[in-house]
Write an enzyme that holds these catalytic residues in place. Structure first.
Site, PDB file in Angstrom:
ATOM      1  N   GLY A   1       0.863  -1.194   0.000  1.00 60.12           N
ATOM      2  CA  GLY A   1       0.000   0.000   0.000  1.00 60.12           C
ATOM      3  C   GLY A   1       0.890   1.230   0.000  1.00 60.12           C
ATOM      4  O   GLY A   1       1.079   1.902  -1.015  1.00 60.12           O
TER       5      GLY A   1
ATOM      6  N   CYS B   1     -10.531  21.281  17.662  1.00 58.70           N
ATOM      7  CA  CYS B   1     -10.734  21.736  19.029  1.00 58.70           C
ATOM      8  C   CYS B   1     -10.323  20.669  20.040  1.00 58.70           C
ATOM      9  O   CYS B   1     -11.115  20.215  20.855  1.00 58.70           O
ATOM     10  CB  CYS B   1     -12.193  22.135  19.209  1.00 58.70           C
ATOM     11  SG  CYS B   1     -12.409  23.085  20.681  1.00 58.70           S
TER      12      CYS B   1
END
Ligand code: LLP
Length: 409
Positions: free
Chosen positions: A270, A337
């Protein structure tokens, strides 16, 4: 082990990446088709003396244009879900070029894979038995084994060790054989995959040795699948898997083993094929001086590139807007956040608000692992092919965020 000196600029130049950022906006994933071709060529030339087939592990990056490009090179494809198998077929791979290496899935998904006529590796005794009862000798199938070998860059990406959920433990061979015999199953492939970021060719040799003890029990075998996991360099001086050495060791092992000699060898790379082809281009929103560090906040976060936060991975970062700027230490963070650090205390050419920062090695498990966390939009993807940029996925928009939400009347 091969030491690679990373050139300050890989294949796409700063100028090209800035042009892409200006034309398509940021954050932006950019893939260089030529680099993918180059990596595939490295594999095929290293293994030219062996009977090897490469199945691109498309979990790294499933963009259809990338799949089509890899198909055009002559590779096959390895899939980890039924939808990846469908995407591969959609991109033009023939069913016999598609391998579905399942893990932990329901039998209905295996039935669907049979209906697609793709190659299948089964990874549990339970599904092996169901498969045997339903298809007997009629549908050739592979078995994913867990070789009980610890390998890979970190525990999260190690899959072959004795506490891993993947594959049927090799020590359960008796149970496998009983199921296969009782249901007259046609076992044509044995599969192992020990992990990702493997830099030592001997790990594959160890895997082969485990398989060699098992091979004689299966009379209809056509292939053995040694998985993927070839380590690529992420930072200057980083170790990588020596592909030539691997090819040589694999050839020797198979040549010396009479029962394995005629088997086809499969690999499932991959990262090796797509990691270095990818660039993630961001733009600097804010520079914040603090006593501890100078923060550079870019217009992205771990929602777009999760590898640094998830695996502590190193991605080389380059300020392509100011390549001659005086070097200083910065901490590059995102706008999510919660703690969202791409790099702490990284030396970069002086960074100004508005500069474009590029993350290298972003092709594998970059966009593919992105999310809409914080209700942020996923980036666009472009491919550089035949000297031109092509948009291969448009940026998310507001409608995409709302698309599947259902209002209570
Ligand atoms: N074959 C199987 C059965 C696999 O599970 C994997 C990866 C591969 C092949 C391809 O491995 P590669 O050549 O790409 O190393 N998200 C992590 C990597 C997870 C790999 C999972 N399986 C990362 O970003 O490092």
């Amino acid at each position: 082990m091969e030491q690679l000196e990373i050139k300050p600029m890989a294949q796409l130049t700063a100028k090209q990446l800035i042009k892409a950022a200006q034309d398509y906006g940021t954050p932006l994933y950019v893939y260089d088709a030529e680099k993918i071709s180059e990596q595939y060529e490295k594999l095929t030339s290293a293994f030219s003396q062996s009977n090897v087939v490469f199945f691109y592990a498309c979990k790294a990056l499933t963009n259809i244009s990338v799949l089509k490009h890899i198909h055009s090179l002559g590779a096959n494809v390895d899939c980890s879900s039924i939808n990846e198998a469908k995407l591969a077929l959609h991109a033009g791979f023939l069913p016999q070029q598609v391998l579905y290496t399942s893990n932990g899935i329901g039998f209905d998904e295996i039935e669907e894979a049979v209906s697609l006529k793709v190659n299948i590796n089964i990874d549990s005794l339970s599904n092996l038995e169901k498969f045997g009862k339903k298809y007997g000798h009629t549908y050739p199938v592979g078995i994913r084994l867990r070789p009980n070998i610890l390998a890979g860059g970190n525990l999260k990406i190690s899959t072959g060790h004795d506490k891993s959920k993947f594959g049927i433990p090799a020590d359960q061979l008796d149970q496998i054989l009983a199921i296969v015999k009782e249901n007259h199953m046609q076992i044509t492939d044995l599969h192992i995959h020990t992990g990702s970021d493997i830099k030592d060719a001997d790990v594959f040799v160890k895997g082969i040795e485990v398989l060699f003890d098992i091979i004689p029990h299966f009379k209809e075998l056509k292939s053995v699948d040694l998985g993927g996991g070839f380590k690529v360099p992420y930072k200057p001086g980083d170790e990588q898997l020596d592909i030539e050495l691997l090819a040589q060791k694999v050839k020797e092992a198979f040549d010396n083993h009479p029962q394995a000699k005629n088997l086809q060898i499969w690999f499932e790379p991959g990262k090796f094929l797509v990691s270095e082809s990818g660039y993630f281009v961001t733009q600097v929103n804010v520079i914040k001086e603090t006593a501890a560090t100078t923060f550079v906040s870019v217009n992205s976060g771990f929602n777009h590139l999760i590898r640094p936060m998830f695996y502590d991975s190193y991605h080389r970062i380059e300020n392509i807007s100011n390549p001659e700027g005086k070097e200083k230490n910065y901490s590059v963070v995102g706008n999510i956040c919660e703690t969202d650090t791409f790099a702490w205390d990284r030396r970069l050419n002086e960074v100004r608000e508005g500069d474009f920062l590029v993350f290298h090695n972003a092709g594998a498990y970059g966009f593919e692992m992105s999310s809409n966390f914080n209700s942020r939009l996923k980036p666009a993807e472009v491919m550089f092919k035949e000297n031109k940029f092509h948009l291969v996925r448009r940026r998310d928009n507001w409608d995409d965020l709302l698309r599947n939400q259902v209002m209570i009347p």
